[in-house]
Design a protein around this motif. Structure first.
Motif, mmCIF file in Angstrom:
data_model
loop_
_atom_site.group_PDB
_atom_site.id
_atom_site.type_symbol
_atom_site.label_atom_id
_atom_site.label_comp_id
_atom_site.label_asym_id
_atom_site.label_seq_id
_atom_site.Cartn_x
_atom_site.Cartn_y
_atom_site.Cartn_z
ATOM 1 N N PRO A 2 0.930 -1.138 0.201
ATOM 2 C CA PRO A 2 -0.298 0.279 -0.047
ATOM 3 C C PRO A 2 0.757 1.393 0.142
ATOM 4 N N THR A 3 2.083 1.201 0.623
ATOM 5 C CA THR A 3 2.814 2.384 0.624
ATOM 6 C C THR A 3 3.733 2.243 -0.359
ATOM 7 N N SER A 4 4.330 1.066 -1.257
ATOM 8 C CA SER A 4 5.889 1.573 -2.419
ATOM 9 C C SER A 4 4.344 1.182 -3.524
ATOM 10 N N LYS A 5 5.668 1.453 -4.585
ATOM 11 C CA LYS A 5 5.645 1.366 -5.882
ATOM 12 C C LYS A 5 6.773 1.235 -6.943
ATOM 13 N N PHE A 6 6.139 0.641 -7.951
ATOM 14 C CA PHE A 6 7.896 0.835 -8.603
ATOM 15 C C PHE A 6 6.685 1.261 -10.063
ATOM 16 N N LYS A 7 7.762 2.283 -10.663
ATOM 17 C CA LYS A 7 6.902 3.251 -12.312
ATOM 18 C C LYS A 7 8.042 2.797 -13.441
ATOM 19 N N LEU A 8 7.760 3.242 -14.248
ATOM 20 C CA LEU A 8 9.080 2.751 -15.709
ATOM 21 C C LEU A 8 7.969 3.535 -16.284
ATOM 22 N N GLN A 9 8.824 4.683 -16.381
ATOM 23 C CA GLN A 9 8.102 5.711 -17.376
ATOM 24 C C GLN A 9 9.247 5.600 -18.680
ATOM 25 N N ASN A 10 8.404 6.305 -20.081
ATOM 26 C CA ASN A 10 9.400 6.177 -21.250
ATOM 27 C C ASN A 10 8.569 7.119 -21.750
ATOM 28 N N GLU A 11 9.425 8.278 -22.897
ATOM 29 C CA GLU A 11 8.823 8.965 -23.807
ATOM 30 C C GLU A 11 9.848 9.075 -25.053
ATOM 31 N N ALA A 12 9.006 9.097 -25.956
ATOM 32 C CA ALA A 12 10.301 9.321 -27.279
ATOM 33 C C ALA A 12 9.601 10.433 -28.069
ATOM 34 N N TYR A 13 10.210 11.759 -28.588
ATOM 35 C CA TYR A 13 9.949 12.353 -29.446
ATOM 36 C C TYR A 13 10.421 12.444 -30.955
ATOM 37 N N ILE A 14 9.732 12.063 -31.759
ATOM 38 C CA ILE A 14 10.457 11.864 -33.123
ATOM 39 C C ILE A 14 10.164 12.657 -33.816
ATOM 40 N N ASN A 15 10.912 14.305 -34.292
ATOM 41 C CA ASN A 15 10.683 15.247 -35.816
ATOM 42 C C ASN A 15 10.856 14.384 -36.730
ATOM 43 N N GLN A 16 9.758 14.445 -37.481
ATOM 44 C CA GLN A 16 9.948 14.430 -39.165
ATOM 45 C C GLN A 16 10.653 15.159 -39.488
ATOM 46 N N GLU A 17 10.335 16.458 -40.069
ATOM 47 C CA GLU A 17 11.422 17.993 -40.256
ATOM 48 C C GLU A 17 12.854 17.811 -40.592
ATOM 49 N N SER A 18 13.177 17.551 -39.107
ATOM 50 C CA SER A 18 14.951 17.351 -38.872
ATOM 51 C C SER A 18 15.215 16.072 -39.280
ATOM 52 N N SER A 19 14.717 14.683 -38.985
ATOM 53 C CA SER A 19 14.654 13.824 -39.226
ATOM 54 C C SER A 19 15.968 13.256 -37.587
ATOM 55 N N THR A 20 15.282 14.282 -36.162
ATOM 56 C CA THR A 20 16.004 13.692 -35.044
ATOM 57 C C THR A 20 14.501 13.002 -34.353
ATOM 58 N N TRP A 21 15.296 12.669 -33.700
ATOM 59 C CA TRP A 21 14.567 12.220 -32.576
ATOM 60 C C TRP A 21 15.437 12.246 -31.053
ATOM 61 N N GLY A 22 14.698 11.957 -29.811
ATOM 62 C CA GLY A 22 15.303 12.065 -28.429
ATOM 63 C C GLY A 22 14.665 10.968 -27.969
ATOM 64 N N TYR A 23 14.797 10.479 -26.348
ATOM 65 C CA TYR A 23 13.735 9.984 -24.958
ATOM 66 C C TYR A 23 14.807 9.618 -24.117
ATOM 67 N N TYR A 24 13.735 9.154 -23.304
ATOM 68 C CA TYR A 24 14.121 9.150 -22.090
ATOM 69 C C TYR A 24 13.456 8.227 -21.747
ATOM 70 N N SER A 25 13.955 7.328 -20.446
ATOM 71 C CA SER A 25 13.369 5.965 -19.593
ATOM 72 C C SER A 25 13.775 6.850 -18.513
ATOM 73 N N LEU A 26 12.874 6.668 -17.487
ATOM 74 C CA LEU A 26 12.340 6.853 -15.733
ATOM 75 C C LEU A 26 12.459 5.590 -15.100
ATOM 76 N N ALA A 27 12.953 5.198 -14.047
ATOM 77 C CA ALA A 27 12.146 3.899 -12.701
ATOM 78 C C ALA A 27 12.820 4.646 -12.118
#
Lengths: 412, 310
Positions: free
Chosen positions: A305-330
């Motif tokens: 009830p008081t402890s929790k695990f979270k895995l969070q990820n986000e990726a940004y993909i830009n078509q114009e410059s063909s660049t991308w980036g991401y992060y992963s958080l635990a």
């Protein structure tokens, strides 16, 4: 005889239209009678309804009195600890809800660069949060940010509207658009001291706040364990401070759409998967050349009830410059007081710096959070940076976050 | 004739529409969907509503009801509900943001499709002066944990029955019958619980969090000390040492806590003083023994009586 015939003929000629008129008169009289009868019925029904309402109200009062009486009959309630027995709580006033969240950060960096906040303590963000219902259909929320690094600014000021068609909700004003996960929340709700690198690089130093509107509604695909929300937004053009995705021209609007899918595996675990599409302008003309897809995925599992695990990820993909980036958080919430976690960032900047030897920046962060109470929190974070020009940096953060007054959420 | 027919036709249409509207107002699709904040309210609503009601809750009883992370499915659950039942006051700090996301005025305070169950409850510990968080996370309207007192269970049930009758008059007979059965069963239990607790009136009990004043008032037990030094503040070594002294000085036999609070502090005090630590239910379904509202109170009070006896 002839005279009698003429007289009869004249009489008939005169009488015929009179009879027709008489018939119409009779119809109207009958009609009036019907209307009068109907009015009588309506009045009588109204009287009955009023009488029933009075009776219902009296029965309700009687019922409440009986409830109280019966409660007293069952056993006598001790009064020693009863400070205001039977009184209703004082319910709200016209004063808005006011809260303040102070985010004090100390930073120590190996870098010789004298940038804002480097090797110093600063009141990075002091947010004054004000909100209240405007009327039965809408609410106004505003966040004003003060800082010892920058001048005061309006972070958010928007009205929310409800009771709209399709069970939708509308926000109108200066908003944090619902892009991905961390760009849509305030700093005090982040798991780390700073925003992920992909957000600061693409959207701006603190993400992006823009004036416009967005509309959110659930799609009909929702079930008890699966929900899908669709958000469509129309914002002023341009990006946040130092953001590389959009240009500075605010004339050409940014459009965004988000599809958020949430799956409940159990009371203890759930997952969110989101897709955000951004369309706008990075130039001074109306090319609408920015098309960016943001994909996010979060999995949460309560261990106790008081402890929790979270895995969070986000990726940004830009078509114009063909660049991308991401992060992963635990993030692992160990209990009532402690949490620890780590974040890995990798981003290809849209505008690379001069003398760059590679086309990406990286960061690795580790943090330990101590929850002093629901409304006070301390965080220690270490970050190692690898930059495009092949330089490295070690940064230490000490953050204290404190909330007073009414706030929409506790820091927990 | 044409005018008369026209007026009659219009009148007939108006009457038919009015009747149809009344019929719509009076009839509701069954089962009635009730969404509650806490599982205890959902259980009472289901008991009163029987087959005519489908009840669910937002807060899982496994978690502290003060800190619930509402999910999108909870937002949708309320959006689709015919009735939203909540504690009122400031127990569910997450209720405001949740209702903001629901975005329907009928579920907000004063709305037609919601019940604030705190109405009619004799509140305990209502602060009389300035409220400050220096006193911890205290409740500005009074202690909101009122449902564990079985006498309040009757008030809650009556509230729910009255609202169900209002939105579904066709089921009035069934709701009244179920309400009477529930009250009879609870009143009978109240008598037996009171008898069982009589020998221990005035005894001191320690709580983890200040969430038992209503149950203590019913049981005529005293609870002045808590494992939390102040509401919402986890205990430190100094406070535990003070509690140890208090337990020994007053020969306190029982410490009670809801199952979702950490066990370490209770275990420490048990090791130091021999105090019996009871893990009780604040809400229905929190432990397997607390399958419904009456069973929950029964379990909690029986555990206390057993601890005193031993």
């Amino acid at each position: 005889m002839k005279q009698i015939f003429y007289c009869a003929a004249i009489a008939c000629a005169v009488a015929t239209p009179v009879c027709g008129w008489c018939e119409n008169q009779n119809d109207i009289a009958e009609l009036k009678k019907s209307i009068a009868e109907l009015s009588g019925i309506v009045k009588s029904l109204q009287t009955t309804v009023k009488a029933q309402q009075v009776e219902l109200s009296s029965l309700k009062k009687e019922n409440q009195a009986l409830a109280v009486a019966q409660t007293k009959v069952v056993t006598e309630r001790p009064s020693a600890t009863t400070l205001a027995s039977g009184t209703s709580p004082k319910k709200g006033t016209y004063l808005p809800e006011i809260g303040m969240v102070a985010d004090i950060v100390g930073t120590s960096s190996q870098s010789s660069e004298d940038s804002e906040g480097n090797d110093r303590f600063s009141a990075r963000d002091v947010e004054l949060v004000i909100g209240h219902d405007v009327d039965p259909y809408s609410r106004l929320d505003a966040t004003i940010t003060f800082s010892d690094q920058e001048s005061a600014s309006l972070e958010e000021a928007y009205a929310s509207f409800w009771d709209l068609p399709l069970d939708s909700k509308l926000r109108f004003g200066l908003i944090k658009p619902k892009i991905g996960i961390d760009a849509a929340i305030h700093r005090d709700s982040l798991d780390t001291v700073d925003e992920p690198l992909v957000i600061t690089t693409y959207l701006g130093k603190e993400g992006m706040n823009k004036t416009g509107f967005d509309l959110t509604a659930f799609t009909p695909l929702a079930t008890d364990w699966f929900t899908q929300q669709l958000t469509l937004g129309f914002l002023d053009g341009g990006g946040g401070d130092d953001g590389q995705l959009f240009g500075t021209n605010e004339r050409y609007p940014t459009l965004y759409g988000k599809l958020k899918n949430s799956i409940d595996f159990s009371d203890e675990s759930n997952a969110d998967i989101g897709l955000t599409w951004l369309n706008g302008n990075s130039t001074d003309d109306s090319q609408r050349n920015v098309n960016t897809l943001v994909v996010d995925a979060t999995f949460s599992q309560h261990i106790s009830p008081t402890s929790k695990f979270k895995l969070q990820n986000e990726a940004y993909i830009n078509q114009e410059s063909s660049t991308w980036g991401y992060y992963s958080l635990a993030d692992y919430r160990l209990g009532e007081r402690w949490a620890l976690g780590t974040r890995w960032d990798w981003v290809q900047p849209i505008d690379p710096i001069a003398n760059s030897v590679k086309d990406y920046d990286q960061e690795l962060s580790g943090y330990l959070t101590f929850f002093q109470s629901e409304f006070a929190r301390w965080r220690f974070e270490y970050q190692h940076d690898w930059r495009q020009d092949d330089t490295h940096d070690n940064v230490l953060f000490l953050q204290g976050t404190f909330a007073i007054g009414t706030h929409k959420h506790a820091l927990q | 004739m044409k005018i008369r027919n026209f007026v009659r036709s219009i009148t007939a249409i108006v009457i038919i529409l009015a009747c149809n509207e009344n019929a719509n107002a009076d009839s509701i699709e069954l089962p009635i969907k009730v969404c509650t904040t806490l599982s205890s309210y959902a259980d009472i609503a289901k008991t009163i509503g029987g087959d005519r009601v489908e009840a669910s809750s937002v807060a899982s009883p496994r978690f502290n009801p003060h800190f619930i992370e509402a999910r999108p499915s909870d937002v949708l659950k309320i959006k689709r509900a015919d009735l939203f039942i909540h504690s009122g006051l400031d127990l569910e700090a997450w209720r405001g943001p949740l209702l903001d996301a629901v975005a329907k005025s009928e579920f907000r305070e004063g709305g037609a499709k919601q019940i604030d169950l705190s109405e009619g409850i004799a509140l305990l510990e209502v602060p009389s002066g300035q409220v400050s968080r220096a006193e911890g996370d205290i409740h500005m309207f009074g202690n909101p944990h009122y449902w564990p007192d079985p006498r309040n269970g009757i008030i809650i049930a009556k509230h729910i029955a009255a609202k169900l009758i209002e939105i579904d008059p066709a089921g009035a007979a069934e709701y009244t019958k179920n309400l009477n059965s529930f009250m009879d069963a609870l009143n009978a239990k109240i008598q037996s619980w009171s008898e069982a607790l009589k020998p221990y009136a005035g005894k001191e009990v320690i709580g983890y969090h200040n969430e038992w004043p209503y149950l203590m008032a019913f049981a005529k037990l005293s609870m002045t000390q808590f494992v939390e030094p102040k509401p919402g503040i986890p205990p430190g070594p100094q406070h535990l040492a003070e509690l140890e002294t208090f337990i020994k000085a007053k020969s306190v036999k029982v410490l009670i806590q809801a199952s979702y609070f950490p066990k370490e502090a209770g275990d420490y005090l048990h090791d130091k003083t021999g105090i019996t630590v009871l893990s009780l239910c604040q809400n229905v379904g929190e432990l397997p023994e607390c399958g419904n509202y009456i069973a929950m109170i029964d379990y909690d009070l029986n555990q206390i009586v057993k601890a005193f006896k031993s």
